[in-house]
Design an enzyme around this catalytic site. Structure first.
Site, short mmCIF file in Angstrom:
data_model
loop_
_atom_site.label_atom_id
_atom_site.label_comp_id
_atom_site.label_asym_id
_atom_site.label_seq_id
_atom_site.Cartn_x
_atom_site.Cartn_y
_atom_site.Cartn_z
N SER A 1 -62.29 -25.04 -1.75
CA SER A 1 -61.94 -24.93 -0.34
C SER A 1 -60.55 -24.36 -0.08
CB SER A 1 -62.09 -26.29 0.34
OG SER A 1 -61.41 -27.29 -0.37
N HIS B 1 -68.63 -24.86 1.23
CA HIS B 1 -68.20 -23.52 1.68
C HIS B 1 -69.10 -22.40 1.18
CE1 HIS B 1 -64.41 -24.98 3.38
NE2 HIS B 1 -64.44 -25.86 2.39
N LYS C 1 -69.60 -26.61 8.70
CA LYS C 1 -68.92 -25.34 8.37
C LYS C 1 -69.82 -24.17 8.78
CE LYS C 1 -65.78 -27.81 5.64
NZ LYS C 1 -65.64 -28.74 4.55
#
Ligand SMILES: *Cc1c(COP(=O)(O)O)cnc(C)c1O
Length: 382
Positions: free
Chosen positions: A176, A204, A236
């Site tokens: 990240s 991610h 996300k």
């Protein structure tokens, strides 16, 4: 004991003091922040789904159907049809037998690792894993052993040295704060040699990597047996909120019975699940969003080279300009903010001492003109 006041003063003088900014309006490249219009490069909304009309519409519709709160935990009467359908769709999306929703990624990690490991076991983690994974191992009675970032020799050495009754290797898919990708293929080989289990946190990678957006594992062509435990977040690239774990039938039934952060907490609002079903649909079908994101990443990197800006190696939407010193990183970030551009300075303890950096994240809904604006500003302040 140091007083709170002393500690806060120390953080100030070390340039490590953290403060919040107040935003108005929806997530997006342009936001009102602290009352001023700002161009932002720090969101995890990689595909621009947090305020996508289909997702917003699904959310509103579901509020009319379900109300707001889920009212109870999943094991009491909080597990709605919306949750259940989303779980089935996430299982299909990830190609797993089952998926299980958690209220946040942080809780999913705590729940899985602490349910699967205990006394006599060892959890092996990349040094740069997300804080929630580190805390997860600490919460468990297992021993936590960290290996050097991306270093497979270090992982092998640690396993040879520490062993463990059950061995769980846990890694971020995309790191990240660095944007680089774990060699999950090699991790899985090492795991097989040592009869260890592998868990990936692909917060991610999901939605962003791989042809269908199934993340790091799809990018690296890995099979379910290579990585039996997949954790993904929904706040996300999916643009909503929550998280899930995907895996075998037995894994999910075990977690439903044993994961304390699953059992002892209120289920997500059902409308969040319905909104996520809409965003999953977009993630799967609108491949152009991922292509557009990759195009913008290349555009940004090419533009940086032209301006003599040295970026860390990364082809994910997480791009880094290394600064080293926390004061320098903060200074550049503040100067950008004066020009109406928000790029946060990432400082210890989020990253190791001496590796403060500017973390720039790109979204498919940024424009090339906005990226030019960022690059020009970076060139000027450096
Ligand atoms: C954001 C993040 C989490 C936490 O997810 P939340 O849903 O925000 O709690 C866990 N792991 C990684 C790698 C993350 O980036």
């Amino acid at each position: 004991m140091q007083t709170l006041t002393d500690t806060l003063a120390q953080l100030q003088s070390d340039n490590l003091y953290r403060q919040r900014r107040i935003t108005q309006g929806p997530q997006g490249p342009k936001q009102i922040i602290d009352g001023k219009e700002c161009l932002t490069f720090c969101s995890n909304d990689y595909l621009g789904l947090a305020n996508h009309p289909d997702v917003v519409e699904a959310f509103k519709k579901a509020v009319d159907e379900y109300g707001v709160g889920s009212g109870a935990s999943h094991l009491v009467n909080g597990h709605s049809k919306a949750h259940h359908q989303l779980e089935e769709e996430l299982a299909e999306f990830t190609g797993r037998e089952r998926a299980l929703l958690f209220s946040t990624g942080y809780m999913a990690n705590l729940g899985v690792v602490s349910a699967l490991t205990g006394r006599g076991d060892v959890v092996y983690e990349d040094k740069l894993n997300h804080a929630s994974l580190i805390d997860a191992a600490r919460l468990s009675d297992a021993k936590l052993v960290r290996y050097t970032h991306l270093d497979m020799d270090s992982l092998s050495e640690q396993i040879n040295h520490h062993g463990g009754e059950n061995k769980l290797i846990v890694t971020d898919g995309v790191f990240s704060m660095d944007g680089d990708i774990a060699s999950v293929d090699k991790i899985s080989e090492i795991a097989q040699q040592h009869s260890a289990t592998v868990m990936i946190d692909d917060a991610h990678g999901l939605g962003v990597l791989g042809m269908s957006g199934a993340g790091t594992l799809e990018l690296l062509h890995l099979q379910n047996d290579d990585v039996p435990i997949l954790m993904g977040t929904l706040g996300k690239a999916f643009g909503t909120f929550g998280a899930f774990v995907a895996g075998s039938e037995d894994l999910i039934e075990y977690l439903i019975n044993k994961a304390r952060t699953y059992i002892y907490t209120t289920a997500l609002p059902p409308a969040v699940a319905e909104a996520t079903r809409a965003s999953l649909n977009i993630v799967k079908n609108e491949i152009w969003l991922r292509e557009q994101l990759q195009k913008l990443i290349s555009y940004f990197r090419d533009g940086a080279v032209q301006r003599g800006l040295v970026l860390a190696e990364s082809f994910t939407p997480i791009q880094l300009l290394m600064m080293g010193d926390a004061a320098d990183a903060l200074n550049v970030s503040n100067k950008l903010k004066q020009q109406g551009i928000l790029v946060p300075a990432i400082r210890p303890p989020t990253v190791p001492e001496g590796s403060a950096r500017l973390r720039i994240t790109l979204s498919a809904i940024h424009t090339e003109a906005q990226i030019d604006q960022l690059l020009d500003a970076l060139e000027k302040v450096k």
